[in-house]
Design a protein around this motif. Structure first.
Motif, mmCIF file in Angstrom:
data_model
loop_
_atom_site.group_PDB
_atom_site.id
_atom_site.type_symbol
_atom_site.label_atom_id
_atom_site.label_comp_id
_atom_site.label_asym_id
_atom_site.label_seq_id
_atom_site.Cartn_x
_atom_site.Cartn_y
_atom_site.Cartn_z
ATOM 1 N N GLY A 129 0.781 -1.085 0.056
ATOM 2 C CA GLY A 129 0.015 0.115 0.047
ATOM 3 C C GLY A 129 0.838 1.253 -0.093
ATOM 4 O O GLY A 129 2.047 1.031 0.459
ATOM 5 N N ALA A 130 0.187 2.230 -0.378
ATOM 6 C CA ALA A 130 1.097 3.738 -0.487
ATOM 7 C C ALA A 130 0.044 4.658 -1.221
ATOM 8 O O ALA A 130 -0.837 4.561 -1.703
ATOM 9 N N CYS A 131 0.571 5.954 -0.576
ATOM 10 C CA CYS A 131 0.109 7.143 -1.205
ATOM 11 C C CYS A 131 1.104 7.582 -2.221
ATOM 12 O O CYS A 131 2.158 7.925 -1.962
ATOM 13 N N ALA A 136 0.093 13.338 0.434
ATOM 14 C CA ALA A 136 0.587 12.875 1.851
ATOM 15 C C ALA A 136 -0.494 12.795 2.857
ATOM 16 O O ALA A 136 -0.351 12.583 4.008
ATOM 17 N N HIS A 137 -1.817 12.457 2.058
ATOM 18 C CA HIS A 137 -2.944 12.148 3.020
ATOM 19 C C HIS A 137 -2.842 10.522 3.430
ATOM 20 O O HIS A 137 -3.441 9.839 2.291
ATOM 21 N N THR A 138 -2.248 10.098 4.465
ATOM 22 C CA THR A 138 -2.227 8.748 4.713
ATOM 23 C C THR A 138 -3.308 8.096 5.688
ATOM 24 O O THR A 138 -3.387 6.824 5.771
ATOM 25 N N VAL A 139 -4.313 8.988 5.911
ATOM 26 C CA VAL A 139 -5.113 8.680 6.905
ATOM 27 C C VAL A 139 -6.125 7.500 6.271
ATOM 28 O O VAL A 139 -6.381 6.308 6.895
ATOM 29 N N GLY A 140 -6.431 7.747 5.128
ATOM 30 C CA GLY A 140 -7.382 6.853 4.163
ATOM 31 C C GLY A 140 -6.724 5.342 3.990
ATOM 32 O O GLY A 140 -7.320 4.311 4.591
ATOM 33 N N ILE A 141 -5.480 5.211 3.701
ATOM 34 C CA ILE A 141 -4.783 3.927 3.335
ATOM 35 C C ILE A 141 -4.510 3.208 4.842
ATOM 36 O O ILE A 141 -4.554 2.077 4.900
ATOM 37 N N ASP A 142 -4.134 4.106 5.698
ATOM 38 C CA ASP A 142 -3.948 3.589 7.031
ATOM 39 C C ASP A 142 -5.312 2.947 7.644
ATOM 40 O O ASP A 142 -5.225 1.865 8.170
ATOM 41 N N ALA A 143 -6.327 3.429 7.468
ATOM 42 C CA ALA A 143 -7.580 3.110 7.805
ATOM 43 C C ALA A 143 -7.874 1.727 7.228
ATOM 44 O O ALA A 143 -8.538 0.934 7.935
ATOM 45 N N ILE A 144 -7.304 1.510 6.066
ATOM 46 C CA ILE A 144 -7.844 0.139 5.346
ATOM 47 C C ILE A 144 -6.555 -0.999 5.837
ATOM 48 O O ILE A 144 -6.889 -1.872 5.933
ATOM 49 N N LEU A 145 -5.362 -0.651 6.089
ATOM 50 C CA LEU A 145 -4.227 -1.491 6.349
ATOM 51 C C LEU A 145 -4.057 -1.595 7.713
ATOM 52 O O LEU A 145 -3.602 -2.733 8.154
ATOM 53 N N LYS A 163 -0.126 -10.509 4.083
ATOM 54 C CA LYS A 163 0.999 -9.743 4.414
ATOM 55 C C LYS A 163 0.708 -8.323 3.913
ATOM 56 O O LYS A 163 0.780 -8.190 2.721
ATOM 57 N N VAL A 164 0.992 -7.116 4.924
ATOM 58 C CA VAL A 164 0.820 -5.993 4.423
ATOM 59 C C VAL A 164 2.290 -5.257 4.526
ATOM 60 O O VAL A 164 3.076 -5.188 5.483
ATOM 61 N N VAL A 165 2.616 -4.364 3.288
ATOM 62 C CA VAL A 165 3.646 -3.821 3.235
ATOM 63 C C VAL A 165 3.298 -2.173 3.183
ATOM 64 O O VAL A 165 2.794 -2.045 1.908
ATOM 65 N N ASN A 166 3.081 -1.416 4.108
ATOM 66 C CA ASN A 166 2.607 -0.004 3.850
ATOM 67 C C ASN A 166 3.856 0.853 3.644
ATOM 68 O O ASN A 166 4.581 1.111 4.599
ATOM 69 N N LEU A 167 3.737 1.553 2.575
ATOM 70 C CA LEU A 167 5.184 2.279 2.314
ATOM 71 C C LEU A 167 4.840 3.955 2.764
ATOM 72 O O LEU A 167 5.813 4.712 2.600
ATOM 73 N N GLY A 168 3.733 4.104 3.028
ATOM 74 C CA GLY A 168 3.180 5.479 3.481
ATOM 75 C C GLY A 168 2.991 6.594 2.211
ATOM 76 O O GLY A 168 2.572 6.150 1.280
ATOM 77 N N SER A 191 -3.396 5.121 -2.593
ATOM 78 C CA SER A 191 -4.386 5.878 -2.118
ATOM 79 C C SER A 191 -4.280 7.210 -2.747
ATOM 80 O O SER A 191 -2.984 7.672 -2.745
ATOM 81 N N GLN A 192 -5.453 7.929 -3.153
ATOM 82 C CA GLN A 192 -5.181 9.424 -3.804
ATOM 83 C C GLN A 192 -6.387 10.367 -3.274
ATOM 84 O O GLN A 192 -7.422 9.822 -3.700
ATOM 85 N N VAL A 193 -5.719 11.178 -2.344
ATOM 86 C CA VAL A 193 -6.915 11.916 -1.893
ATOM 87 C C VAL A 193 -6.907 13.448 -2.657
ATOM 88 O O VAL A 193 -7.831 13.994 -2.570
ATOM 89 N N VAL A 194 -5.773 13.915 -2.672
ATOM 90 C CA VAL A 194 -5.567 15.407 -3.484
ATOM 91 C C VAL A 194 -6.261 15.205 -4.976
ATOM 92 O O VAL A 194 -5.678 14.186 -5.526
#
Ligand code: B12
Length: 265
Positions: A129-131, A136-145, A163-168, A191-194
């Motif tokens: 996972g990554a933005c 820099a809006h990581t709240v959404g992808i973090d909510a999922i991962l 297995k989750v690899v969250n690149l931030g 994730s893409q918020v902007v």
């Protein structure tokens, strides 16, 4: 459209209460049912003065708001003015014409998800996972991962067989693709918020092309999410699934096993 939603739109003849509760044709509601009253806000690139307020009223009228009342106007620096307009829209919607992307898979409990992954892959499913881009809006992808999850549901890290690899945040597309190759990823979650200047669309297309080029024998599943994505744009953006606002981790985990089991061609 679900059969429940359809029957709500077409209540049994003679069921006057149901017809009143679920009319098929609707107008906006402001003060009284069907009055068509709406409120909208916008900014014009002009200084705040009497002409600006007239311009805002004319702008709203040209959008079909009539009468249009400028109920708030505030200078945003010397060259811009922010407006709130209240007025009547003549738009009548036929709810039977509204396109809806229905969920094409069932929501499964965590143990069933784990069992399905184990029985199909005989190993853990790797998710990256990554933005991407400057986002820099990581709240959404973090909510999922993240294990703490969202809306009372635990995130994908909670699933034993994932297995989750969250690149931030602010990950460059080439770096994400390289990591997907190194991890032999089964799914890439972005994730893409902007959405300024359609950055979310440009970044997604770039990622899809890069991933396809890097995996000539079949790329990992590509899933994107963010509050302003249109879930109907999968083909246009070259992705397998788009999740929008309010998505929960259980929906994403259920989708992943659905796709793994052959639900996505
Ligand atoms: C928190 C926040 C920030 C924080 C972010 C902190 C962080 N670590 O994430 C900070 C302060 C850093 C920030 C900065 C900026 N922000 Co900001 N921010 C917000 C805010 C208030 C909330 C976003 C949020 O956390 N939502 C909660 C999460 C849970 O919701 P979500 O992201 O929608 O995610 C859900 C779904 O969409 C989906 N989902 C999301 N991603 C994914 C991915 C996958 C794979 C899946 C399956 C699902 C999924 O699942 C999630 C759970 O349901 C919003 C406004 C708002 N109220 O939404 C503005 C907002 C997003 N920010 C905005 C802007 C403009 C900025 C800045 C440019 C401001 C500036 N001038 O500096 C910078 C940009 C920084 C950057 N480089 O990206 C704008 C974006 C406008 C646009 N059209 O693009 C918003 C909308 C505010 C506004 N109204 O103007 N921001």
């Amino acid at each position: 459209m679900t059969s429940e939603a359809l029957s709500a739109l077409h209540p049994a003849p003679g069921d006057a209460a149901a017809v009143a509760r679920h009319p098929r044709h609707v107008r906006a509601y402001g003060d009284t049912t069907g009055d068509g009253m709406v409120q909208l806000s916008f900014t014009l690139p002009i200084p705040h003065d009497a002409r600006a307020e007239g311009a805002a009223q004319m702008f709203a009228r040209k959008m079909g708001i009539d009468p249009a009342m400028v109920v708030h106007a505030k200078a945003m620096g010397p060259d811009f003015t922010f407006f709130v307009v209240y007025g009547r829209s003549s738009v009548i919607l036929d709810l039977a014409e509204v396109p809806v992307v229905e969920r094409e898979f069932p929501i499964l409990p965590a143990n069933e998800i784990n069992l399905t992954i184990r029985s199909i892959l005989n190993r853990r499913l790797t998710v990256i996972g990554a933005c991407v881009g400057t986002d820099a809006h990581t709240v959404g992808i973090d909510a999922i991962l993240n294990v703490k999850g969202f809306a009372g549901e635990k995130g994908l890290e909670y699933y034993r067989e994932i297995k989750v690899v969250n690149l931030g945040a602010q990950v460059l597309v080439p770096d994400l693709v390289a990591r997907a190759r190194a991890e032999n990823a089964d799914a890439v979650l972005v994730s893409q918020v902007v959405t300024q200047k359609d950055a979310h669309l440009t970044n997604t297309r770039e990622l899809s092309a890069a991933l396809t080029a890097a995996f000539p024998h079949g790329r990992p599943l590509l899933v994107v999410g963010g509050p302003r994505f249109d879930p109907a744009m999968t083909a246009e953006l070259g992705v397998d699934r788009i999740f929008s606002k309010g998505t929960t981790p259980g929906e994403v985990a259920s989708y992943l096993v659905h796709a793994l089991a052959g639900g996505v061609q």
